[in-house]
Design an enzyme around this catalytic site. Structure first.
Site, PDB file in Angstrom:
ATOM      1  N   TYR A   1       0.827  -1.204   0.000  1.00 11.14           N
ATOM      2  CA  TYR A   1       0.000   0.000   0.000  1.00 11.14           C
ATOM      3  C   TYR A   1       0.866   1.260   0.000  1.00 11.14           C
ATOM      4  O   TYR A   1       0.631   2.185  -0.785  1.00 11.14           O
ATOM      5  CB  TYR A   1      -0.909  -0.016   1.231  1.00 11.14           C
ATOM      6  CG  TYR A   1      -1.968   1.057   1.231  1.00 11.14           C
ATOM      7  CD1 TYR A   1      -3.044   1.012   0.344  1.00 11.14           C
ATOM      8  CD2 TYR A   1      -1.922   2.134   2.129  1.00 11.14           C
ATOM      9  CE1 TYR A   1      -4.032   1.982   0.343  1.00 11.14           C
ATOM     10  CE2 TYR A   1      -2.901   3.110   2.138  1.00 11.14           C
ATOM     11  CZ  TYR A   1      -3.952   3.030   1.246  1.00 11.14           C
ATOM     12  OH  TYR A   1      -4.920   4.010   1.242  1.00 11.14           O
TER      13      TYR A   1
ATOM     14  N   LYS B   1       0.975   3.855  -3.301  1.00 12.76           N
ATOM     15  CA  LYS B   1       0.516   5.232  -3.112  1.00 12.76           C
ATOM     16  C   LYS B   1       1.655   6.232  -3.343  1.00 12.76           C
ATOM     17  O   LYS B   1       1.433   7.337  -3.874  1.00 12.76           O
ATOM     18  CB  LYS B   1      -0.092   5.408  -1.720  1.00 12.76           C
ATOM     19  CG  LYS B   1      -1.419   4.674  -1.538  1.00 12.76           C
ATOM     20  CD  LYS B   1      -2.476   5.127  -2.535  1.00 12.76           C
ATOM     21  CE  LYS B   1      -3.830   4.495  -2.275  1.00 12.76           C
ATOM     22  NZ  LYS B   1      -4.863   4.941  -3.241  1.00 12.76           N
TER      23      LYS B   1
END
Length: 248
Positions: A151, A155
């Protein structure tokens, strides 16, 4: 005429953004695996254009096919402004490096990074409509969080893609705008997924449980309104990474 394309529009932040857009008489193109019937009804009551496209954003071939169809739709509607909210995101796999499931890892990369890149690349072919593109990022893009390697990495990649695309658009003399938006911690299904993980997989588990227990999670509607207010204003700086705490 204005349109908003919103991925992950069936629930959470995406649904709240779609609801606000409908209220503002902005036509909504919702992209998700399942349709939110309440959004469809709200659009009907408000006499606002609404269409749902079913798409699994973890499959790049589906994304490309879906957004070529959306591109054709926009070509026929010729909106003055098209808002593009790359909102859909995946938090799994939550676990430490060395124990990652490779299939889950690839799906995470596809949803969080590949899909927004493909969507942006496709829609920039649109003529006659100004694009305001938002890539929904995270504070996790800016610091390592144990158990969130996928994640955090995707991102961070999304932020860099946003900044690079903005620089290219500026060099080309385009009036399109692209920004990243960090929504902070919200009371959504993603937070439920985070809290259901194990301490072994996610070092900060207790901290995130406390966010919920202490009422520190913002309602998705509050965050959605902050973003839409930003988009409707005249002060958007293309290439900037906006943080919800600076807007509320």
């Amino acid at each position: 005429m204005r349109f908003a394309i919103i991925t992950g529009a069936s629930k959470g932040l995406g649904a709240s953004i779609a609801e606000r857009m409908i209220t503002e008489k902005v036509g909504v193109i919702a992209v998700s695996r399942t349709e939110n019937a309440e959004l469809k009804e709200k659009a009907s009551v408000n006499q606002v254009f609404y269409q749902h496209f079913s798409c699994n954003l973890a499959v790049p071939e589906e994304v490309e096919k879906c957004f070529h169809e959306i591109l054709s739709l926009l070509d026929s509607k010729k909106p003055e402004i098209t808002y593009v909210i790359n909102n859909a995101g995946a938090i799994d796999p939550i676990t430490t490096v060395g124990t990652l499931d490779h299939q889950a890892l690839v799906q995470n990369v596809n949803v969080n990074l590949t899909a927004p890149m493909v969507i942006t690349n496709t829609l920039l072919k649109l003529r006659g409509s100004k694009l305001k593109i938002v890539n929904v990022s995270s504070g996790a893009a800016e610091r390592p969080i144990q158990g969130w390697s996928a994640y955090c990495s995707t991102k961070a990649g999304l932020n860099m893609f946003t900044e690079t695309a903005a620089a290219e658009l500026q060099t080309a003399g385009s009036d399109h705008e692209i920004i990243a938006f960090s929504p902070g911690i919200m009371d959504t299904d993603m937070q439920s997924t985070i809290r259901s993980s194990s301490k072994e997989a996610f070092f900060d588990l207790e901290k995130f449980k406390e966010y919920k227990e202490q009422g520190l999670l913002r309602p998705a509607e509050t965050v959605a309104n902050a973003l839409v207010n930003l988009l409707f204003g005249d002060q958007v700086e293309s290439g900037k990474i906006y943080r919800v705490n600076d807007l509320i």
